[in-house]
Design a protein around this motif. Structure first.
Motif, PDB file in Angstrom:
ATOM      1  N   ASP A  18       0.855  -1.184   0.000  1.00  0.00           N
ATOM      2  CA  ASP A  18       0.000   0.000   0.000  1.00  0.00           C
ATOM      3  C   ASP A  18       0.890   1.232   0.000  1.00  0.00           C
ATOM      4  OD1 ASP A  18      -2.802  -1.006   0.350  1.00  0.00           O
ATOM      5  OD2 ASP A  18      -1.896  -1.905   2.134  1.00  0.00           O
ATOM      6  N   CYS A  25      -1.238   6.048   2.698  1.00  0.00           N
ATOM      7  CA  CYS A  25      -2.685   6.235   2.692  1.00  0.00           C
ATOM      8  C   CYS A  25      -3.201   6.417   4.110  1.00  0.00           C
ATOM      9  CB  CYS A  25      -3.375   5.039   2.042  1.00  0.00           C
ATOM     10  SG  CYS A  25      -3.061   3.459   2.860  1.00  0.00           S
ATOM     11  N   CYS A  66      -5.596   5.442   7.081  1.00  0.00           N
ATOM     12  CA  CYS A  66      -6.134   4.168   7.555  1.00  0.00           C
ATOM     13  C   CYS A  66      -7.073   4.434   8.732  1.00  0.00           C
ATOM     14  CB  CYS A  66      -5.007   3.237   7.982  1.00  0.00           C
ATOM     15  SG  CYS A  66      -3.773   2.916   6.705  1.00  0.00           S
ATOM     16  N   GLU A  97      -9.541   2.940   9.732  1.00  0.00           N
ATOM     17  CA  GLU A  97      -9.953   1.727  10.435  1.00  0.00           C
ATOM     18  C   GLU A  97      -9.066   1.456  11.653  1.00  0.00           C
ATOM     19  OE1 GLU A  97      -7.404   0.273   6.908  1.00  0.00           O
ATOM     20  OE2 GLU A  97      -8.706   1.951   7.388  1.00  0.00           O
ATOM     21  N   TYR A  98      -7.875   2.065  11.694  1.00  0.00           N
ATOM     22  CA  TYR A  98      -6.967   1.892  12.837  1.00  0.00           C
ATOM     23  C   TYR A  98      -7.092   3.045  13.827  1.00  0.00           C
ATOM     24  CZ  TYR A  98      -4.951  -1.522   9.662  1.00  0.00           C
ATOM     25  OH  TYR A  98      -4.770  -2.555   8.802  1.00  0.00           O
ATOM     26  N   GLU A 113       5.751  -1.781   8.032  1.00  0.00           N
ATOM     27  CA  GLU A 113       4.885  -0.608   7.931  1.00  0.00           C
ATOM     28  C   GLU A 113       5.671   0.597   8.435  1.00  0.00           C
ATOM     29  OE1 GLU A 113       0.834   0.928  10.241  1.00  0.00           O
ATOM     30  OE2 GLU A 113       1.441  -1.168  10.381  1.00  0.00           O
TER      31      GLU A 113
END
Length: 161
Positions: free
Chosen positions: A116, A119, A121, A123-124, A142
């Motif tokens: 990825d 971006c 995120c 959702e985190y 990451e």
């Protein structure tokens, strides 16, 4: 500040240190590590990367897996394997710069896979911004900025004080 519980050292097993070295060299140098020691034997090799600017020992080593385990591929999520390792970025711009200056050139040489590009995120966490990528053996990493951590820490500290 107490150093109890902070990472002292970690060893990442790779199939071939010489093959993986360009990936880890680019990543670790960007993150402020220096190569402390290394060996590149046919049967076994290693690189020890250190952060000398921290007030605690902090080292990550890559070590070559020995036969017969060299032929066992990495399986993300399997017992004994890490799912992924995340490194802290200083800002969103730092994530973008790391992607542009480190990951894209490595990917163009076939030395990593970018899963990825940078971006959001949500959702985190709100403000969580990261890029996800793998080394030559498929080990996932990451590079992330998570300002929500500081917001939660400030709220926790003010509630306690």
């Amino acid at each position: 500040m107490s150093q109890r519980g902070l990472l002292h050292h970690m060893i990442i097993n790779v199939r071939d240190v010489a093959r993986s070295s360009p990936f880890y060299t680019a990543m670790f140098r960007y993150l402020g590590y220096e190569l402390g020691d290394s060996s590149y034997g046919a049967d076994y090799g290693f690189e020890d990367w250190k952060r000398w600017d921290l007030d605690t020992p902090h080292e990550i080593s890559i070590c070559q897996v020995r036969d017969p385990l060299k032929r066992v591929p990495h399986q993300r999520g399997a017992l004994g394997h890490h799912c992924h390792i995340a490194f802290c970025a200083e800002s969103r711009e730092d994530v973008d710069r790391f992607h542009r200056e480190v990951l894209v050139p490595l990917a163009e040489k076939g030395l990593c896979t970018i899963e990825d590009a940078p971006c959001d995120c949500p959702e985190y966490n709100e403000g969580y911004y990261a890029t996800f990528f793998t080394d030559p053996d498929g080990l996932k990493f990451e590079f992330v900025i998570n300002p929500n951590h500081l917001i939660k820490k400030a709220a926790r500290d003010s509630a306690a004080g």
